[in-house]
Design a protein around this motif. Sequence first.
Motif, PDB file in Angstrom:
ATOM      1  N   GLU A  23      39.612  29.400  41.398  1.00 18.08           N
ATOM      2  CA  GLU A  23      40.105  29.025  40.075  1.00 18.08           C
ATOM      3  C   GLU A  23      39.429  27.784  39.511  1.00 18.08           C
ATOM      4  O   GLU A  23      39.264  27.651  38.309  1.00 18.08           O
ATOM      5  CB  GLU A  23      41.621  28.781  40.119  1.00 18.08           C
ATOM      6  CG  GLU A  23      42.438  30.039  40.077  1.00 18.08           C
ATOM      7  CD  GLU A  23      43.913  29.745  40.037  1.00 18.08           C
ATOM      8  OE1 GLU A  23      44.562  30.206  39.082  1.00 18.08           O
ATOM      9  OE2 GLU A  23      44.423  29.052  40.940  1.00 18.08           O
ATOM     10  N   GLU A  67      40.024  37.799  36.202  1.00 20.05           N
ATOM     11  CA  GLU A  67      40.782  37.022  37.183  1.00 20.05           C
ATOM     12  C   GLU A  67      41.737  37.939  37.929  1.00 20.05           C
ATOM     13  O   GLU A  67      42.319  38.846  37.338  1.00 20.05           O
ATOM     14  CB  GLU A  67      41.593  35.928  36.480  1.00 20.05           C
ATOM     15  CG  GLU A  67      40.739  34.859  35.857  1.00 20.05           C
ATOM     16  CD  GLU A  67      41.566  33.777  35.183  1.00 20.05           C
ATOM     17  OE1 GLU A  67      42.689  33.480  35.658  1.00 20.05           O
ATOM     18  OE2 GLU A  67      41.080  33.231  34.184  1.00 20.05           O
ATOM     19  N   ASN A  69      45.041  37.671  40.680  1.00 23.14           N
ATOM     20  CA  ASN A  69      45.923  36.780  41.426  1.00 23.14           C
ATOM     21  C   ASN A  69      45.786  37.121  42.908  1.00 23.14           C
ATOM     22  O   ASN A  69      45.208  38.139  43.273  1.00 23.14           O
ATOM     23  CB  ASN A  69      47.370  36.848  40.910  1.00 23.14           C
ATOM     24  CG  ASN A  69      48.019  38.191  41.143  1.00 23.14           C
ATOM     25  OD1 ASN A  69      47.796  38.832  42.163  1.00 23.14           O
ATOM     26  ND2 ASN A  69      48.825  38.626  40.206  1.00 23.14           N
ATOM     27  N   ASN A 136      43.956  32.606  43.981  1.00 23.98           N
ATOM     28  CA  ASN A 136      43.652  33.352  42.768  1.00 23.98           C
ATOM     29  C   ASN A 136      42.142  33.253  42.583  1.00 23.98           C
ATOM     30  O   ASN A 136      41.559  32.178  42.769  1.00 23.98           O
ATOM     31  CB  ASN A 136      44.378  32.766  41.563  1.00 23.98           C
ATOM     32  CG  ASN A 136      45.876  32.924  41.685  1.00 23.98           C
ATOM     33  OD1 ASN A 136      46.366  33.845  42.330  1.00 23.98           O
ATOM     34  ND2 ASN A 136      46.614  32.031  41.071  1.00 23.98           N
ATOM     35  N   VAL A 138      38.279  34.546  40.559  1.00 17.78           N
ATOM     36  CA  VAL A 138      37.563  35.082  39.403  1.00 17.78           C
ATOM     37  C   VAL A 138      36.389  35.905  39.932  1.00 17.78           C
ATOM     38  O   VAL A 138      35.578  35.399  40.707  1.00 17.78           O
ATOM     39  CB  VAL A 138      37.043  33.945  38.483  1.00 17.78           C
ATOM     40  CG1 VAL A 138      36.226  34.526  37.338  1.00 17.78           C
ATOM     41  CG2 VAL A 138      38.197  33.108  37.961  1.00 17.78           C
TER      42      VAL A 138
END
Length: 151
Positions: A23, A67, A69, A136, A138
Amino acid sequence: MTTESLAIGDNCEVILHFDLKLEDGSAADSTRVNNKPAKMVMGDGSLTKNFEDCLRGLKIGDKKAFELNADDAFGMPNPDNVYHVDRSKFTADTPVEEGMIIAFAQPDGSELPGVIRSVAGHSVTVDFNHPLAGQNLVFDVEIIDVKQLKA
């Protein structure tokens, strides 16, 4: 239907490059480092539904960042995957220090990486959760090829 126009859907083999970031933007993994794209099959159970949904509809040459989670990436850490191992189980020439990753031999001959979380006296805490569990993430993907597999 030509391969170039095939959009990612169920029962497709997808070859892609990805850059995986935390993140905060720091790099976690990339297929570009060794120029070895990843291959995955949609619907085979190896990817979460949300991850697959992010890929659906993409075509060769498409680039997309999304993204995920922790639950849709590598899951949450499982306390059952943390073990306390007696220091005597490690060879004398194996330095056991917090943060080290050590490969442990499995009965079938494969290796499973474990992260040393703590060393206290004769007890070594080893975490076999994926190092990115609980994070989380990306994903930045570039689709290289899409093939429809025969049912």
